[in-house]
Design an enzyme around this catalytic site. Structure first.
Site, PDB file in Angstrom:
ATOM      1  N   HIS A 169       0.526  -6.734  -1.153  1.00  0.00           N
ATOM      2  CA  HIS A 169       0.302  -5.752  -2.215  1.00  0.00           C
ATOM      3  C   HIS A 169       0.235  -4.373  -1.560  1.00  0.00           C
ATOM      4  CE1 HIS A 169      -1.890  -9.379  -3.678  1.00  0.00           C
ATOM      5  NE2 HIS A 169      -1.560  -8.997  -4.901  1.00  0.00           N
ATOM      6  N   ASP A 183      -3.124  -3.560  -0.038  1.00  0.00           N
ATOM      7  CA  ASP A 183      -3.472  -4.298   1.178  1.00  0.00           C
ATOM      8  C   ASP A 183      -3.133  -3.503   2.428  1.00  0.00           C
ATOM      9  OD1 ASP A 183      -3.884  -6.473  -0.548  1.00  0.00           O
ATOM     10  OD2 ASP A 183      -1.871  -7.263  -0.196  1.00  0.00           O
TER      11      ASP A 183
END
EC number: 5.3.1.5
Length: 436
Positions: A100, A103
């Protein structure tokens, strides 16, 4: 160059079934040929950036247990995390990874800063991919953690949140394309509701349809050749998720004319939460022509929530990969370990050990599935069970060449009086156990 995080651990190698080395593969051999293809090319393993390098080890009753040197929201820490991540991919021999946006980049003060940070880390990832050979299986946007998304992203009652989310997805598709990502995933983390008292259900579903159409339109505009995937989940974090399961998502895609544009990323744990078996969701996705990829993990069968544990049940894996292989195998998808350590597993080596066990379990399942397919262990009994439909009259019946009146006349004139036949479930269950 080593970051030192994993100490003196060397690249994980195959040592065979008799090995007791916890940092060695016992069943996964990337170059072993299974049904005419390398095992690595069948399984297409990927490491999930979020659970592996970002999860702090908290639970509803306690906070962080993992003390990682990159747990700061700065670009310096993000690059250290990337250094450790790509070292991990190389040690494990994982051909792919997934992420993501949140992240991998520090959170900025606004959209422009988020985009700047993402672009900077994407350039860093590109260098890492080039030096290690690790590839991106899929990218995605985190549209659920930030408080702005507490009422959803695409389904939010505030159009500004919809717009912010849509713009974020655009930047993440751009990043995925730049890194050669083979898929782009949409998971509706908060696309659902807690109560109908404050929810316009039809409006939210229409908003979600508009959002997904925007994504597909943009994919074609920029010439992105990867696959758009949706990941179903029935609940968590909202009580009623709009992408409940494979059947629900297919109906949604069909309504919005997207059934030929979007496929599914099916997670084992989410299938269990929805009250299904993993193989049910895989088989249904194949039957509907929307199977794309897998998030591999398991749930604790007693807990009733999403525990994201590493797979360790070979019979489950055998049936899962049976349906993957029976459907023609992965095209652009793969096996992403959406699995996380238990919060007491503090050692850096535990990250490798969890993935090694999962990869070995999947390898055993794949080989068992391949043998069942090659021996027609399940397909032949299935063909025999439905053989009556191969007759000329039955084919006409199936094709709709008879009306109800004609069928009734046929039953009467032929004195059709069918008798039930055994389904042989116990026999077939025993057959599966012979292969695992």
């Amino acid at each position: 160059m080593s970051t030192g995080f994993f100490g003196d651990i060397q690249k994980v190698k195959y040592e065979g079934p008799d090995s007791t080395n916890p940092l060695a593969f016992r069943y996964y051999q990337p170059d072993e040929i299974v049904m005419g293809k390398r095992m690595e090319d069948h399984l297409r393993f990927a490491v999930a950036y979020w659970h592996t390098f970002t999860w702090p080890g908290g639970d509803p009753f306690g906070g962080q247990t993992f003390l990682r040197p990159w747990f700061e929201d700065t670009m310096k820490a993000a690059k250290l995390k990337a250094d450790v991540a790509f070292e991990f991919f190389s040690l494990l021999g994982s051909p792919y990874y997934c992420f993501h946006d949140a992240d991998v980049r520090p959170e900025g003060k606004n959209f422009a800063e988020n985009t700047k940070n993402l672009n900077e880390i994407v350039d860093y990832f590109a260098e890492k991919q080039a030096s290690t050979g690790t590839k991106l299986l899929w990218g995605t946007a985190n549209l659920f953690s930030n408080r702005r998304y507490m009422s959803g992203a695409a389904t939010n009652p505030d159009p500004d949140v919809f717009a912010f989310a849509a713009a974020t997805v655009k930047t993440c598709i751009d990043a995925t394309q730049k890194l050669g990502g083979e898929n782009y995933v949409l998971w509706g983390g908060r696309e659902g509701y807690e109560t109908l008292l404050n929810t316009d259900l039809k409006r939210e579903l229409d908003q979600l349809g508009r959002f997904l159409n925007l994504v597909v339109e943009y994919k074609h505009k920029i010439g992105y050749t990867g696959t758009i995937l949706i990941e179903p989940k029935p609940q968590e974090p909202t009580k009623h998720q709009y992408d409940y399961d494979v059947a629900t998502v297919y109906g949604f895609l069909k309504k919005h004319g997207l059934e030929n544009e979007v496929k599914l990323n099916i997670e084992q744990g989410h299938a269990i939460l929805a009250g299904h078996s993993f193989e049910h969701e895989l088989a249904l996705a194949n039957a509907l022509g929307i199977f794309g990829s897998i998030d591999m993990n398991r749930n604790d069968y007693q807990s009733g929530w999403d525990t994201d544990q590493f797979p360790n049940n070979v019979p489950e894996m055998a049936l899962a990969y049976y349906h993957v292989l029976a459907g023609g195998g992965f095209k652009t998808g793969g096996t992403n370990f959406d699995s996380k350590l238990r919060r007491q597993s503090l050692d850096p080596a535990d990250l490798l050990i969890g993935h090694i066990g999962g990869m070995d379990c999947c390898a055993r399942g794949l080989k068992a599935a391949a043998r069942m397919i090659e021996d027609k262990a399940l397909s032949q009994p299935l063909a025999d069970r439905y053989a009556g439909w191969e007759s000329a009259e039955a084919q006409k019946l199936f094709r709709g060449e008879y009306s109800l009146d004609e069928i009734t006349n046929w039953v009467e004139t032929k004195d059709v009086n069918p008798q039930p036949r055994s389904g042989k479930q116990e026999l077939l269950e025993n057959v599966v156990n012979r292969y695992v």
